[in-house]
Design an enzyme around this catalytic site. Structure first.
Site, PDB file in Angstrom:
ATOM      1  N   ASP A   1       2.712  -5.785  11.850  1.00  0.00           N
ATOM      2  CA  ASP A   1       1.994  -4.648  11.433  1.00  0.00           C
ATOM      3  C   ASP A   1       2.613  -3.163  11.584  1.00  0.00           C
ATOM      4  O   ASP A   1       1.905  -2.238  11.810  1.00  0.00           O
ATOM      5  CB  ASP A   1       0.662  -4.765  11.707  1.00  0.00           C
ATOM      6  CG  ASP A   1      -0.305  -3.867  10.720  1.00  0.00           C
ATOM      7  OD1 ASP A   1       0.078  -3.395   9.659  1.00  0.00           O
ATOM      8  OD2 ASP A   1      -1.350  -3.770  11.186  1.00  0.00           O
TER       9      ASP A   1
ATOM     10  N   ASN B   1       0.853  -1.255   0.136  1.00  0.00           N
ATOM     11  CA  ASN B   1       0.150  -0.016  -0.047  1.00  0.00           C
ATOM     12  C   ASN B   1       0.774   1.350   0.085  1.00  0.00           C
ATOM     13  O   ASN B   1       0.836   2.003   0.791  1.00  0.00           O
ATOM     14  CB  ASN B   1      -0.800  -0.052   1.295  1.00  0.00           C
ATOM     15  CG  ASN B   1      -0.305   0.119   2.527  1.00  0.00           C
ATOM     16  OD1 ASN B   1       0.727  -0.554   2.839  1.00  0.00           O
ATOM     17  ND2 ASN B   1      -1.004   0.385   3.520  1.00  0.00           N
TER      18      ASN B   1
END
Ligand code: NCD
Ligand code: ZN
Ligand code: ZN
Length: 443
Positions: free
Chosen positions: A308, A97
């Site tokens: 993450d 992303n």
């Protein structure tokens, strides 16, 4: 050049080895593990004294946002991989992303070549499931796989269409690509910014129900079962999600899952002071969820802990909670938080904890990492598992220090990280433990 890491507690989850010994590295690979003092070093061997320390395969992180290209003010491949090294991580999968997103061959090549030139750890680019992460049309998976991609994900966005997700699993299955779907049903999460429990209601924050995560995971498990393909569930954060994954595994569905360190440590009570650094997707849920995540990690329902790592600059975080970007900078606190939340509380042995940080994630990604077997790449972390330290966000190597853990006392300190036998990170306290090696200017 040969390297000897002496007298450490060598832990290799892949083989079950957990004993004090000497670890020998040669020409970038693991040569052997021998009993302490069994074999003498030769002149020119580099020696690290690891008495009282743990020696393990470098950690493998399945879920990292490096932000390059497009948001280099938050993180770059150079800064992010250095931050990983400081956290004992020697291999990482980076999410696509970015801006532009990694949805084609040229972008994959760009990440690989930047990582080779500027990165200090092994980087495995994850490519998009759909073109532009728009959830409309599949990316060219065959091409991506041929370029060396191991996994695909639109992370940050879910693949909302069940039909598209089903085709993604079919194509990925044929190519043996791992599909990682950001588990969020957007019609349920809506404009929510925090876990939809009592705390959020009290604070007047709009809530995300657990079902936003769990409906999507249920759907993905059903589609993985029907197609026979592999599915990996990222950032598992609720008790219901653990239950769904546990049942699916019992039925033989090819599902694997990760949680992140912050879900093992925090509960939604941390929202109380509206600290935007606890804003993360999916949101941090309740104590009962944290308990279920720890149980799921212990019984193998959750295969791995992945950071993450989602760096954001002060520009995105120094503002009202509802406007702040979601994400936590996690590479440099992961090992300590996991040791503190899991190992120190007696829930898992150190070896079993490390399995979830090394060999399990390597197996999921199908990369030959996370092991100290003879012949394996000499990716190693040397750490003090017992010593306490205080997390200091200002000292992060990462360009972004958006952490809710600043000032927290934790167990575990990374003292040195090696990739292919080369020291890529060393704590200043480690210098006294180093000797031998080639004289300066030597060949
Ligand atoms: C991630 C990001 O910032 O890219 N944020 C987050 O809160 N976890 C996106 C994601 O992992 O879904
Ligand atoms: Zn995500
Ligand atoms: Zn993510």
């Amino acid at each position: 050049m040969r390297t000897l890491i002496k007298n450490g507690r060598i832990l290799d989850p892949a083989s079950g080895h957990d004993a004090v010994g000497d670890l020998w590295l040669d020409a970038g690979r693991v040569q052997a593990i021998t009993p302490p003092g069994a074999k003498r070093p030769e002149p020119g061997d580099e020696i690290f004294e690891a008495q009282g320390l743990a020696v393990a395969p470098g950690l493998v992180d399945l879920h990292v946002h490096l932000r390059e290209p497009g948001e280099e003010y938050k993180e770059t491949i150079a800064s992010g991989t250095r931050a990983a090294a400081a956290g004992g991580i020697t291999s990482l999968a980076c999410m696509p992303n970015t801006d532009p997103p990694v949805d084609n061959l040229a972008m994959v090549d760009l990440i690989f070549s930047k990582a080779r030139q500027q990165g200090v750890v092994n980087v495995y680019p994850v490519a998009c499931i759909t073109k532009g992460r728009r959830g409309e049309e599949l990316a060219e998976m065959g091409e991506l796989q041929a370029a060396g991609v191991k996994a695909v994900s639109d992370d940050g966005n879910p693949v909302s269409s069940p039909m598209l997700m089903r085709s993604a699993l079919q194509y990925a299955g044929m190519l043996d690509l791992l599909v990682i779907n950001h588990a969020e049903e957007r019609s349920l999460s809506g404009k929510g910014v925090a876990h939809g429990g009592f705390t959020a209601a009290k604070l007047g924050l709009s809530g995300v129900p657990r079902s936003a995560l769990e409906v999507m995971i249920s759907r993905d498990v059903i589609l993985a079962e029907e197609t026979g393909s592999r599915i990996h569930i990222p950032h598992v954060s609720t008790a219901g999600a653990v239950r769904i994954i546990r049942e699916a595994k019992q039925r033989g569905v090819r599902v694997t899952a990760e949680t992140a360190p912050h879900y093992l440590v925090l509960t939604d009570e941390c929202l109380a002071d509206y600290n935007s650094n606890v804003r993360v997707n999916p949101p941090i849920a309740e104590a009962s969820d944290r308990e279920a995540l720890l149980a799921g990690l212990a019984d193998g329902t959750l295969d791995a802990v992945a950071t993450d790592h989602a760096p954001h600059s002060r520009r995105e975080k120094d503002m009202e909670f509802v406007l702040a970007a979601p994400g936590i900078s996690g590479l440099e606190t992961s090992l300590s938080l996991v040791l503190t939340a899991v190992t120190a509380t007696g829930r898992l042995s150190l070896l079993e904890t490390l399995r979830r940080l090394t060999s399990n994630p390597a197996r999921i990604l199908k990369v030959p990492k996370g092991t100290l077997a003879a012949g394996a790449d000499a990716d190693v972390v040397i750490f003090d598992a017992e010593g306490e330290r205080e997390i200091r966000a200002a000292e992060f190597v990462s360009q972004s220090n958006n952490t809710p853990f600043d000032g927290r006392r934790v167990k575990g300190r990374v003292l040195a990280t090696l990739v292919a036998g080369r020291v890529i990170h060393a704590d200043p306290a480690f210098a006294v433990r180093r000797s031998g090696g080639l004289p300066a200017g030597g060949v």
